[in-house]
Design a protein around this motif. Structure first.
Motif, PDB file in Angstrom:
ATOM      1  N   GLY A   1       2.041  91.999 123.657  1.00 14.54           N
ATOM      2  CA  GLY A   1       1.685  92.287 121.901  1.00 14.54           C
ATOM      3  C   GLY A   1       0.359  93.843 121.711  1.00 14.54           C
ATOM      4  N   LEU A   2      -0.150  94.852 122.761  1.00 12.89           N
ATOM      5  CA  LEU A   2      -1.049  95.528 122.779  1.00 12.89           C
ATOM      6  C   LEU A   2      -0.197  96.775 122.121  1.00 12.89           C
ATOM      7  CD1 LEU A   2      -3.892  95.476 124.852  1.00 12.89           C
ATOM      8  CD2 LEU A   2      -3.843  95.016 122.143  1.00 12.89           C
ATOM      9  N   MET A   3      -0.598  97.710 121.674  1.00 16.58           N
ATOM     10  CA  MET A   3       0.264  99.236 121.633  1.00 16.58           C
ATOM     11  C   MET A   3      -0.470 100.065 122.006  1.00 16.58           C
ATOM     12  SD  MET A   3       2.736  98.691 119.754  1.00 16.58           S
ATOM     13  CE  MET A   3       3.676 100.330 119.364  1.00 16.58           C
ATOM     14  N   LEU A   4      -0.356 101.107 123.354  1.00 21.77           N
ATOM     15  CA  LEU A   4      -1.125 101.865 124.316  1.00 21.77           C
ATOM     16  C   LEU A   4      -0.314 103.026 124.168  1.00 21.77           C
ATOM     17  CD1 LEU A   4      -0.820  99.393 127.676  1.00 21.77           C
ATOM     18  CD2 LEU A   4      -2.529  99.234 125.532  1.00 21.77           C
ATOM     19  N   PHE A   5      -0.961 104.167 125.226  1.00 24.08           N
ATOM     20  CA  PHE A   5      -0.896 105.500 124.941  1.00 24.08           C
ATOM     21  C   PHE A   5      -0.803 105.936 126.102  1.00 24.08           C
ATOM     22  CE2 PHE A   5      -1.794 110.114 124.447  1.00 24.08           C
ATOM     23  CZ  PHE A   5      -1.125 110.957 124.527  1.00 24.08           C
ATOM     24  N   GLN A   6       1.054 105.782 126.311  1.00 23.25           N
ATOM     25  CA  GLN A   6       1.355 106.591 127.863  1.00 23.25           C
ATOM     26  C   GLN A   6       2.229 107.455 127.482  1.00 23.25           C
ATOM     27  OE1 GLN A   6       2.938 103.016 130.081  1.00 23.25           O
ATOM     28  NE2 GLN A   6       0.398 102.455 131.018  1.00 23.25           N
ATOM     29  N   PRO A   7       0.896 108.909 127.597  1.00 27.68           N
ATOM     30  CA  PRO A   7       2.075 110.176 128.025  1.00 27.68           C
ATOM     31  C   PRO A   7       2.499 110.523 128.587  1.00 27.68           C
ATOM     32  CG  PRO A   7      -0.264 110.702 127.411  1.00 27.68           C
ATOM     33  CD  PRO A   7      -0.139 108.932 127.978  1.00 27.68           C
ATOM     34  N   GLN A   8       3.785 111.527 128.781  1.00 21.83           N
ATOM     35  CA  GLN A   8       3.840 111.879 130.016  1.00 21.83           C
ATOM     36  C   GLN A   8       2.227 113.256 130.482  1.00 21.83           C
ATOM     37  OE1 GLN A   8       7.214 111.550 130.555  1.00 21.83           O
ATOM     38  NE2 GLN A   8       7.279 110.527 129.376  1.00 21.83           N
ATOM     39  N   GLU A   9       2.209 113.402 131.308  1.00 22.85           N
ATOM     40  CA  GLU A   9       1.677 114.033 131.515  1.00 22.85           C
ATOM     41  C   GLU A   9       0.895 115.574 130.126  1.00 22.85           C
ATOM     42  OE1 GLU A   9      -1.679 114.256 133.133  1.00 22.85           O
ATOM     43  OE2 GLU A   9      -1.122 112.762 133.452  1.00 22.85           O
ATOM     44  N   VAL A  10      -0.662 115.552 129.563  1.00 25.87           N
ATOM     45  CA  VAL A  10      -0.859 116.405 128.603  1.00 25.87           C
ATOM     46  C   VAL A  10      -1.211 117.611 129.806  1.00 25.87           C
ATOM     47  CG1 VAL A  10      -2.882 116.696 126.882  1.00 25.87           C
ATOM     48  CG2 VAL A  10      -1.858 114.485 127.835  1.00 25.87           C
TER      49      VAL A  10
END
Lengths: 356, 356
Positions: free
Chosen positions: B346-355
């Motif tokens: 229920g939360l939006m999270l930031f999980q990018p490919q390595e920046v």
């Protein structure tokens, strides 16, 4: 890295190094005990050299004073209570007392943790936002331990209490909303058996009734954010939603404002006026600018500590019911009446001619 | 109404009524002590009848355990800390330990109150948002008292600590803002000598530098609402105000948002993105909807208590540095990157490919 039993340095060793009696060491570290400045200086010097600290726990057995005050508190998510707790801890610290903290159940019943508190032979108890059963209250009296209810009171008044004048403040809030020419009133109630909720609801509803308004909608927020959100949705979904809401505390009022704005697109105060009770931190944040009846934390805590100390020192725990004056702080969450608003110390307050 | 010395009922009287030895009474009320169920039942029945309660303070002298943990805390106006305090008190209560509360000075120096804590022969110490001098840290080691720094660490690591990975989270925040194509970055710093501020500032600035951004504006909010308001005014009055701000905690981020909106008429996130650190109560309120690096209170408090209990019970206080995982919770206070946002529980999270 092994734990040592109560540290290596004893008062005997300090007495020896200082060249004084052991009793002189003890008196140096007993608040209020008689000791000559010269002897005291010798003892403190030796104590510093040796890294000695008196054992407060052993001392409490000799003096029958633990210098501990038990505090029971709930609702840490309501910013009013952390502010109260910080002030209590600081004030007690200044008096060389300390604060043993207990978290009360949300239902406000303190019986479960009461045994724990009593085991520490506290010198006094502050119950913030929780109530005490008559049995426990009488047990404290029997044990000679002063109890102060903070922001609560009990009908039979066996314990002392510190409150603002909840009923009068609620009457003033009704007067403010009436003077602002609102039409449809609602009350978001706290726990229905909490003394402050009873008084706030009574003052609000009775004043409105005296002005011919009978159909005040009452919903239960129970001091809980989720229940309050649900109650607010109920209010705003009604065919004739309210244009004036008094919530029994700020914490619920902020939730009501968020639901009104972000779920129902209501403008505050153009479409809806909201008033709270506490005047706590976030109420002054410009996103809310909540009009609210103040509970002055410092004055309430000062009254609480003064009362406790008087009862501890006099050994007389005749209960007292203290009422600390508050004001209605006027910000932007409620439409303002044409008159009765004054400025004082940088705040806008409501001080009308008598409304009744 | 006179105070009685430690109540009228003694363990001798309980033993007599129960028809058991005084030692049986004592063992009944000592957590973990050996006692037969039948004897225990007799003792509890007699204790109930007589209104007897064991004396925790006297017991602590016999067992060299006070079952008290000292907690030092500051910043009660930052909702993160009351939440931590509530969780600490509840967890300790479950373990039959109790919490003696001390309010730390705002400058984070704990030396003044340290004598007070040590006098109560606490079994352990939690320092939340305050730091410990090397001398005091070594003194605790010498006395065998475990200390856990909560949301702080010290360079020489003589005390244990519980933190999130501040530097990594700050790198992620920089990556989020870079991916959102912001141009002018600013950092609102906490107290410059607090370990978490140092790590957050380092992670943020170094990541931006690695992407060729050298002119990051740094202003001091010092964890203080008034100083933060002043710092925010400075930022927004500049000829080229920032379009992306990372504030070292949520409490400062909320102030930055209020100043931006209500004093400078900025739209969030259209004109300005703001990110905080803590993910504490008000950050989730829709008026703010703050994007923030989470500090999971329950997990951090559980780690703290588990570590303390292990050290108290094993009598081995080898320091440990624990890092609890957090996430970047994405709400609406900062422009979102085109990719890298996922939904979880229920939360939006930031999980990018390595920046990097």
């Amino acid at each position: 890295m092994k734990r040592k039993t109560f540290g290596p340095v004893t008062s005997q060793q300090v007495a020896q190094v200082a060249g004084v009696s052991q009793s002189a060491v003890s008196r140096t570290f007993t608040p209020g005990a008689s000791i000559s400045p010269a002897t005291r200086e010798k003892v403190l010097k030796a104590a510093r050299e040796l890294g000695y600290r008196p054992n407060a726990i052993a001392r409490s057995l000799n003096t029958a004073r633990s210098r501990i005050v038990g505090v029971v508190m709930s609702y840490f998510d309501n910013q009013f209570y952390p502010q109260v707790l910080e002030a209590l801890a600081q004030r007690l610290d200044e008096l060389n007392y300390h604060l043993l903290l207990f978290v009360g159940d949300r239902d406000g019943n303190v019986d479960r943790i009461f045994d724990q508190i009593m085991q520490y032979r506290v010198d006094g108890i502050v119950l913030a936002s929780v109530s005490l059963s008559v049995e426990l209250s009488e047990e404290c009296v029997a044990a000679g331990i002063p109890v102060v209810l903070f922001n609560r009171s009990e009908e039979n008044a066996t314990a002392s209490s510190v409150n603002t004048d909840n009923e009068a403040a609620a009457r003033q809030i009704a007067g403010f909303l009436l003077a602002g020419e609102h039409q449809r009133f609602a009350y978001v109630a706290g726990l229905s058996d909490s003394s402050v909720n009873v008084a706030r609801q009574k003052g609000f509803i009775e004043t409105l009734e005296r002005h011919g308004i009978e159909n005040v909608r009452v919903v239960q927020g129970d001091y809980d954010a989720k229940k309050t959100a649900k109650a607010a949705r109920e209010l705003f979904s009604a065919p004739q939603p309210p244009d004036a809401i008094f919530a029994a505390n700020d914490h619920m009022a902020l939730t009501v404002m968020d639901i009104a704005r972000f779920e129902f697109g209501l403008r505050i105060p153009e479409d809806l006026s909201v008033i709270g009770y506490d005047d706590t931190g976030p109420s002054g944040w410009p996103s809310y600018a909540l009009t609210s009846a103040s509970q002055p934390v410092d004055a309430m805590v000062s009254a609480t500590i003064a009362l406790l100390m008087k009862q501890i020192e006099s050994e007389n725990i005749e209960p007292e019911q203290l009422v600390v004056p508050g004001v209605l702080v006027v910000r932007h969450s409620a439409r303002r009446p044409r008159s009765g608003i004054i400025e004082k110390d940088g705040l806008m307050l409501f001080q009308p001619q008598e409304v009744e």
